[in-house]
Write a protein that holds these residues in place. Structure first.
Motif, PDB file in Angstrom:
ATOM      1  N   ARG A 345       0.826  -1.207   0.000  1.00 31.49           N
ATOM      2  CA  ARG A 345       0.000   0.000   0.000  1.00 31.49           C
ATOM      3  C   ARG A 345       0.864   1.263   0.000  1.00 31.49           C
ATOM      4  O   ARG A 345       0.532   2.250  -0.667  1.00 31.49           O
ATOM      5  CB  ARG A 345      -0.925   0.006   1.221  1.00 31.49           C
ATOM      6  N   ALA A 348       2.027   1.765  -3.416  1.00 28.04           N
ATOM      7  CA  ALA A 348       0.940   2.215  -4.289  1.00 28.04           C
ATOM      8  C   ALA A 348       0.603   3.681  -4.072  1.00 28.04           C
ATOM      9  O   ALA A 348       0.502   4.461  -5.027  1.00 28.04           O
ATOM     10  CB  ALA A 348      -0.301   1.351  -4.066  1.00 28.04           C
ATOM     11  N   LYS A 414     -10.772   3.123  -6.742  1.00 29.50           N
ATOM     12  CA  LYS A 414      -9.780   2.422  -7.551  1.00 29.50           C
ATOM     13  C   LYS A 414     -10.036   2.582  -9.040  1.00 29.50           C
ATOM     14  O   LYS A 414      -9.128   2.916  -9.808  1.00 29.50           O
ATOM     15  CB  LYS A 414      -9.747   0.943  -7.167  1.00 29.50           C
ATOM     16  N   THR A 524      -1.852   1.217  -9.570  1.00 26.48           N
ATOM     17  CA  THR A 524      -3.159   1.243  -8.921  1.00 26.48           C
ATOM     18  C   THR A 524      -3.814  -0.124  -8.969  1.00 26.48           C
ATOM     19  O   THR A 524      -4.334  -0.625  -7.952  1.00 26.48           O
ATOM     20  CB  THR A 524      -4.070   2.281  -9.589  1.00 26.48           C
ATOM     21  N   TRP A 527      -1.359  -2.845  -6.720  1.00 29.32           N
ATOM     22  CA  TRP A 527      -0.984  -2.645  -5.318  1.00 29.32           C
ATOM     23  C   TRP A 527      -1.971  -1.840  -4.477  1.00 29.32           C
ATOM     24  O   TRP A 527      -1.832  -1.802  -3.250  1.00 29.32           O
ATOM     25  CB  TRP A 527       0.390  -1.978  -5.241  1.00 29.32           C
ATOM     26  N   LEU A 528      -2.945  -1.176  -5.082  1.00 22.40           N
ATOM     27  CA  LEU A 528      -3.839  -0.329  -4.285  1.00 22.40           C
ATOM     28  C   LEU A 528      -5.134  -1.066  -3.938  1.00 22.40           C
ATOM     29  O   LEU A 528      -5.827  -1.561  -4.835  1.00 22.40           O
ATOM     30  CB  LEU A 528      -4.183   0.959  -5.049  1.00 22.40           C
ATOM     31  N   PRO A 529      -5.491  -1.158  -2.645  1.00 16.36           N
ATOM     32  CA  PRO A 529      -6.792  -1.743  -2.274  1.00 16.36           C
ATOM     33  C   PRO A 529      -7.919  -0.755  -2.548  1.00 16.36           C
ATOM     34  O   PRO A 529      -7.685   0.440  -2.664  1.00 16.36           O
ATOM     35  CB  PRO A 529      -6.637  -1.999  -0.777  1.00 16.36           C
ATOM     36  N   SER A 565      -5.842  -5.372  -2.232  1.00 18.45           N
ATOM     37  CA  SER A 565      -5.222  -5.184  -3.547  1.00 18.45           C
ATOM     38  C   SER A 565      -4.967  -6.541  -4.189  1.00 18.45           C
ATOM     39  O   SER A 565      -5.000  -7.587  -3.522  1.00 18.45           O
ATOM     40  CB  SER A 565      -3.900  -4.432  -3.404  1.00 18.45           C
TER      41      SER A 565
END
Length: 648
Positions: A345, A348, A414, A524, A527-529, A565
């Motif tokens: 995170r 990200a 997201k 994104t 790795w991004l939740p 993610s």
């Protein structure tokens, strides 16, 4: 179970008092389910069968979101606005001022000042060419250092005030930021030198000081706006789940209004001082224009300092979470655990912010060259400001649309960021390989449209989302620090854009910059939740398990695949997700909290009050609670039937 207190007192619905003989030792009791279901399975997140919205099949998920978010909640909000407007026509504006303008005032003022630096630079170059143009009387290193020192000050503020906000508290950071910005503006307004080069040096260091205050605004505004609607550890908040993103973005978009009003003020003041729209511009007119443009936000910042000194409750969530973890001072242990458990995170939020700032600040830095392309042979600074005003106006539309859709469970953070990055990529890569075609007189309008659309999708995408998620995906005790770190890495993107643009020509910029958009979209996705619709109280609950070394025992919605993610799912996180088990665990946690309070010497009456703190108040103070319980009281039948998907 030892030391079980007596049964709780009667619960009150909106219409009458109903007495229940609640079995406090069983989670299978229908009366108990009638109490806990509306609390633990709120209707904005669970259907009538107790199924979490993200567990629903796609078609049912769409129907659920449209029915509740747009139907029930949307109608309720509009009804409240209309009722308030009938009592006082200015009520909606007053409410907007309180909920968005005041929380975002710091960002609005910094947006006004920071982007004024780029706006007045062409004016300086037009009047003091020997200093800002040919560098005959001014050191080119100091002239160029203005932008670098400004960004350096911002980065210092973002990191230091972020840590300070988690250590000392949010209010201290908020007041300090406004005070530093006020001092910086006084210095900017009065900046002087015995020579033009001396003045440039003074101007640069004043911007550095101002930048420190600006940097602190990022983590402080984000955390303050986010935490004001957060619920307790057990009692979640509908406002937090449904409108947290809007609350933060509504404050953040004041940055756009700051840019807008700066251009308007500069145009009006310069026209009055110079007595004409077009050049030549006198030195006196320029002196008046830039000093008045700094003096105006100085007044606003002084008022902001006074307002923030009277704020209350800004440290409530931070103190609550620290108390639960027995922490005093800075939570260094949580910071270490954040890098261990949320390293993806961190990559990200910091990496996408870096990619976005190459676009965002690159767009601003490239603006003068873009204007030269669409207005050849024009030498009027006013003409450039006019097109800047158009660009900012387009950006504001993007800001507001982001605020409107950022909490929508079918789109959310997201997808908004991925789509925004991809459009920026396409809108720059297309003219890169056909530059001569799109900059020709007959196709220049298509070039304009692509440039303005890139501004729109930057706001309706990564610029709004990065500001939100850099704080949202982390625990409260290190939230400001994590946000400050991500924002500081983002500012390195601004530095990269400034350096890069100094060495490459216009067409090459179009070749290079788009790839940062593509990289941002990939980061994104992987790795991004997606925290859209996730209650921050539930995220804090998961964090307490992690901090106690019991992270693998947590099985609630914070580890639902929707809120993790792709990278976290690859790492095996979320395999223990079990809503049936989690429902019972949450009830036991409520009992444990009640029993813990009972051991602290609370009277019998006090124990009764503690038990109903999370329950009775819920039904008293929320429409959803009153309605939900009223629907269940006739035959003591819970909304979520025995054939619930939770199978309790």
């Amino acid at each position: 179970m030892e030391n079980i207190p007596p049964s709780p007192p009667p619960l009150k619905t909106a219409d009458e008092c109903i007495t229940y003989s609640v079995d406090t030792s069983s989670t299978d009791s229908l009366p108990e389910r009638a109490i806990f279901d509306p609390i633990l399975l709120p209707p904005d997140s669970y259907d009538v069968n107790g199924t979490y919205w993200a567990d629903l099949p796609f078609s049912k998920r769409v129907s659920f979101v449209l029915n509740y978010d747009l139907g029930v909640e949307g109608k309720n909000e509009w009804a409240e606005i209309w009722a308030a407007a009938k009592r006082n026509p200015f009520s909606p504006l007053i409410q907007y001022f309180k909920s968005a303008v005041l929380p975002g005032a710091g960002l609005g003022l910094e947006g006004y000042v920071l982007f004024s630096i780029g706006n007045i630079k062409p004016l300086f170059q037009a009047v003091w060419k020997e200093c800002w143009g040919t560098h005959q009387v001014c050191n080119s290193a100091w002239v160029n250092s203005i932008e670098y020192l400004e960004v350096a000050g911002i980065m210092v503020g973002q990191i230091l005030v972020g840590i300070q906000g988690d250590w000392v508290g949010r209010k201290w950071g908020l007041v300090q930021d406004a005070l530093v910005m006020f001092i910086g503006l006084i210095l900017l307004t009065a900046s002087w030198g015995t020579s033009l080069n001396g003045w440039v040096i003074c101007y640069a260091w004043c911007l550095f000081i101002y930048g420190i205050g600006v940097g602190g605004e990022y983590p402080m505004t984000a955390t303050m706006s986010m935490e004001k609607s957060q619920g307790s550890s057990i009692m979640s908040s509908k406002e937090d789940r449904l409108h947290r993103g809007r609350s933060v973005t509504s404050a953040f978009l004041m940055q756009g209004w700051g840019q807008f009003f700066n251009v308007v003020v500069l145009m009006i003041v310069l026209y009055i001082a110079n007595g004409a729209w077009n050049p030549p511009y006198s030195e006196k007119a320029v002196q008046i224009a830039f000093r008045v443009s700094f003096a105006i936000p100085a007044i606003g910042t002084a008022i902001l300092v006074w307002h923030r000194m009277g704020l209350k409750g800004t440290n409530k969530e931070l103190k609550s979470q620290k108390k639960k973890s027995n922490i005093t001072g800075y939570d260094l242990e949580s910071l270490k655990l954040t890098f261990t458990y949320f390293g993806g995170r961190m990559f990200a939020t910091a990496g996408t912010w870096f990619a976005n700032d190459v676009f965002f600040y690159g767009n601003k830095l490239f603006q003068s060259e873009f204007i030269k392309v669409i207005t050849p042979n024009n030498h009027s600074v006013m003409e450039g400001w006019k097109w800047n005003l158009v660009n900012v106006s387009v950006s504001l539309v993007g800001y507001y649309l982001a605020s409107l859709l950022i909490d929508n469970k079918l789109y959310g953070r997201k997808w908004m960021q991925i789509v925004g990055f991809m459009f920026d990529f396409l809108l720059f890569i297309i003219p890169a390989f056909s530059y001569a075609y799109f900059t020709s007189r007959e196709h220049i309008h298509a070039f304009q449209a692509m440039y303005f659309l890139s501004s729109f999708f930057n706001q309706f995408g990564p610029n709004s989302v990065t500001f939100l998620v850099a704080a949202e995906v982390y625990p409260a005790s290190v939230r400001a620090s994590a946000h400050g770190f991500g924002a500081a890495v983002g500012k390195l993107g601004a530095v990269a854009a400034a350096i890069l643009y100094s060495y490459i020509d216009t067409q090459t910029k179009f070749y290079v910059v788009p790839w940062f958009g593509l990289a941002g979209a990939i980061m994104t996705y992987v790795w991004l939740p997606d925290t859209t619709g996730l209650d921050l109280a539930e995220q804090e609950r998961r964090w307490r398990y992690i901090r106690q070394g019991r992270g693998e025992e947590y099985c609630g919605v914070a580890i639902h695949a929707k809120h993790l993610s792709v990278w976290e799912r690859w790492m095996g996180i979320g395999k223990q997700y079990n809503p049936t088990k989690d429902y019972k665990m949450r009830i036991e946690e409520m009992r444990a909290e009640w029993e813990e309070k009972s051991k602290e010497g609370v009277t019998e009456e006090g124990r009764q009050e503690i038990w109903t703190q999370h329950i009775d108040d819920y039904f008293r103070k929320t429409k959803e609670g009153a309605v939900a319980l009223a629907r269940q009281t006739d035959d003591i039948v819970p909304v979520h039937q025995e054939k619930s998907s939770l199978a309790i």
